[in-house]
Design an enzyme around this catalytic site. Structure first.
Site, PDB file in Angstrom:
ATOM      1  N   LYS A  83       0.912  -1.074   0.038  1.00  0.00           N
ATOM      2  CA  LYS A  83       0.138   0.207   0.021  1.00  0.00           C
ATOM      3  C   LYS A  83       0.889   1.364  -0.069  1.00  0.00           C
ATOM      4  CE  LYS A  83      -3.990   1.921   2.738  1.00  0.00           C
ATOM      5  NZ  LYS A  83      -4.699   1.734   3.806  1.00  0.00           N
ATOM      6  N   SER A 162      -9.968   1.693   2.691  1.00  0.00           N
ATOM      7  CA  SER A 162      -8.976   2.422   1.840  1.00  0.00           C
ATOM      8  C   SER A 162      -7.886   1.533   1.159  1.00  0.00           C
ATOM      9  CB  SER A 162      -8.385   3.602   2.724  1.00  0.00           C
ATOM     10  OG  SER A 162      -7.302   3.108   3.703  1.00  0.00           O
ATOM     11  N   SER A 186      -9.997  -0.777   6.691  1.00  0.00           N
ATOM     12  CA  SER A 186      -9.309  -0.540   5.486  1.00  0.00           C
ATOM     13  C   SER A 186      -8.621  -1.995   5.093  1.00  0.00           C
ATOM     14  CB  SER A 186      -8.194   0.537   5.527  1.00  0.00           C
ATOM     15  OG  SER A 186      -8.920   1.592   5.435  1.00  0.00           O
TER      16      SER A 186
HETATM   17  N1  GLN Z   1     -13.405   3.807   6.120  1.00  0.00           N
HETATM   18  C1  GLN Z   1     -12.596   4.221   7.384  1.00  0.00           C
HETATM   19  C2  GLN Z   1     -12.386   5.622   7.226  1.00  0.00           C
HETATM   20  O1  GLN Z   1     -12.725   6.204   6.255  1.00  0.00           O
HETATM   21  C3  GLN Z   1     -11.414   3.528   7.703  1.00  0.00           C
HETATM   22  C4  GLN Z   1     -10.198   3.740   7.225  1.00  0.00           C
HETATM   23  C5  GLN Z   1      -9.190   2.897   7.448  1.00  0.00           C
HETATM   24  O2  GLN Z   1      -9.293   2.021   8.147  1.00  0.00           O
HETATM   25  N2  GLN Z   1      -7.615   3.375   6.962  1.00  0.00           N
HETATM   26  O3  GLN Z   1     -11.656   6.281   8.141  1.00  0.00           O
END
Ligand code: GLN
Length: 506
Positions: A83, A162, A186
């Site tokens: 990532k 994400s 994410s």
């Molecule tokens: N979707 C969640 C957010 O927008 C989690 C994101 C993540 O785990 N990095 O914060």
């Protein structure tokens, strides 16, 4: 000898073992996945950076090691995509943000994250950098400042986020494994939406050194793979105490992969009623319940449990995570990293304002403003302090439940993948997508998402992946993998391939 089309379908273990046995070269493995990425990534957009020559050379290095008779390590020659919020030495790292670019160039970290160092030491081939929501803020990978990533099961749909690029790289057989980061879901949510396995380790299990911080009390790095064993092997490699991250625990990592395939007879699985209510897609519910019935058939005992503070998780998370983000992202000020915008006035404050206003996307700005607000004098007690207290209640819910059961099972995501653009103008709808993954993050406990099924296609919706989430007490990753692999071995959809991936030609 494996043909390229077959190699792409191999799991992490099979790749490492075949290279170690000299049945295939690491270079050929790297080439097979690179070709797959060339075939598919124009349509899918999983990668932000992939340097063919660099990857092939890393493969050749493994082959030379083997020729010298040196041990290759548990991931010898296994490609792992990373990532793009995890630092890779001298390789562009963008966090999918414009703020880390200067004059058309992306920031080059001077060091490898601890997880990347450990991967290299275990023989892995670092295989490009994957797309994400800017600074890991989002649930669809549409918040990337570079481009969106498409779901290989239906290219007009999101892959989740994400870590959507990592999930898609693995789902579409462009890499056999990948690293993501999970702050509130994410890794698990994109794994669920793409029919891959994703693990969020216990907070403190894996070093965060070299992960660009979003919310430091929640962030964890974890693996994606096409099967539980593969994810378990990568996790074993990256886990463990790191002197560069004082929040890493000294707890023994122990064998995690070995737990896969062991009997689950007598394992008590808690089913929290709060996760099977309003907002849950009926097709998701049906498939998750069917998977649980199979686990009962394998000898598990299903026990109803309660996690009564679940309904406060979204509000709590979006106070805690944004507060931490507002502090962590203060470093992107145009002084040390990336682009700098100097407006007419020329004073320091207006340089900060212009740089950050121009460099950050709309979701990141929204989070920084929200986080700054909840931390400001006069609101701190009402929001931030209260959220911390509710976080403790959520953690206690899990402590209480784990007094009665060994693991907890839930759907990973309330719905399958939605259409690109569908939730982009509605941040609250987007935040609701995390409803089942946030509580384990707030409690710091480990969780896995494993493919549960593919939905029945209807007129408005093609067949789409559904994920089963399992949650364990702190440092219970081996148990998670044991139960997940018991289900996986009974899952008829285990080896299904997304339609965007051409079937094996041989
Ligand atoms: N979707 C969640 C957010 O927008 C989690 C994101 C993540 O785990 N990095 O914060």
């Amino acid at each position: 000898m494996g043909s390229a089309a077959h190699i792409r379908d191999w799991g992490v273990g099979q790749i490492a073992e075949s290279i170690a046995a000299g049945e295939v070269s690491a270079e050929a493995v790297a080439a097979a996945f690179l070709d797959s990425a060339v075939d598919l990534d124009d349509r899918l957009g999983a990668f932000l950076h992939l340097d063919r020559e660099h990857v092939l050379e890393a493969g050749r290095e493994v082959d030379r090691k083997r020729a010298r008779g040196e041990p290759l390590g548990p991931l010898g020659g296994v490609p792992v995509a990373i990532k793009d919020s995890i630092c890779t030495r001298d390789t562009p790292t963008s966090c999918a943000s414009k703020i880390l670019q200067r004059g058309g160039q992306t920031w080059l970290p001077p060091y490898d994250a601890t997880v990347v160092q450990r991967l290299r030491r275990a023989g892995a081939v670092v295989f490009g950098k994957t797309n994400l929501d800017e600074f890991a803020m989002g649930s669809s990978t549409e918040n990337s400042a570079l481009h969106a990533t498409h779901n290989p099961w239906a290219v007009d749909r999101v892959p989740g986020g994400s870590s959507g690029g990592s999930a898609v790289a693995v789902a579409a057989r462009m890499a056999p494994s990948a690293l993501g980061s999970d702050t509130g879901g994410s890794i698990r949510q994109p794994a669920a939406l793409t029919h891959t396995v994703g693990i969020k380790p216990t907070y403190g299990r894996v070093s965060r050194f070299g992960l660009v911080a979003f919310a430091s009390s929640l962030d964890q790095i974890g693996p994606f793979a096409n099967d539980v064993r593969g994810a378990a092997r990568v996790l074993e490699v990256i886990a463990g105490r790191d002197p560069h991250d004082s929040t890493t625990a000294g707890v023994d990592v122990g064998p995690i992969e070995q737990a896969c395939g062991q009997s689950v007879a007598g394992v008590r699985i808690g089913i929290p009623e709060e996760y099977f209510g309003e907002g849950l897609d009926p097709e998701v519910e049906r498939n998750v319940r069917a998977a649980l019935d199979e686990l009962a058939d394998a000898g598990c005992v299903l026990v109803p449990v309660h996690l009564p503070h679940t309904r406060f998780a979204i509000a709590t998370y979006y106070v805690v995570a944004t507060a931490e983000a507002s502090s962590n992202l203060a470093r992107f000020d145009g002084v040390r990293f990336g682009s700098r915008v100097v407006p007419g006035g020329g004073d320091l404050a207006s340089m900060y304002g212009a740089t950050r206003g121009r460099g950050f996307g709309v979701e990141v700005r929204r989070r920084i403003m929200l986080g700054t607000y909840v931390l400001s004098a006069g609101y701190y007690d009402a929001y931030y302090l209260k959220a911390q207290r509710v976080r403790t209640l959520i953690r206690r819910d899990f402590d209480d439940a784990f007094g009665k059961v060994d693991v907890i099972a839930t759907p990973t995501s309330p719905t399958p993948a939605w259409k690109l653009g569908e939730k982009l103008d509605d941040p609250l709808a987007m935040y609701l997508a995390d409803v089942y993954t946030l509580p384990a993050s707030l409690a710091g406990v480990p969780a896995i998402s494993v493919p549960a099924a593919l939905t029945r296609p209807t007129r408005d919706r093609p067949s789409l992946p559904v994920g089963l989430q399992l949650v364990a007490p702190a440092f219970g990753e081996a148990l998670l993998c044991r139960v997940a692999s018991a289900w996986e071995s009974r899952n008829p959809a285990r080896t299904a391939r997304p339609p965007a991936v051409a079937p094996s030609r041989t």
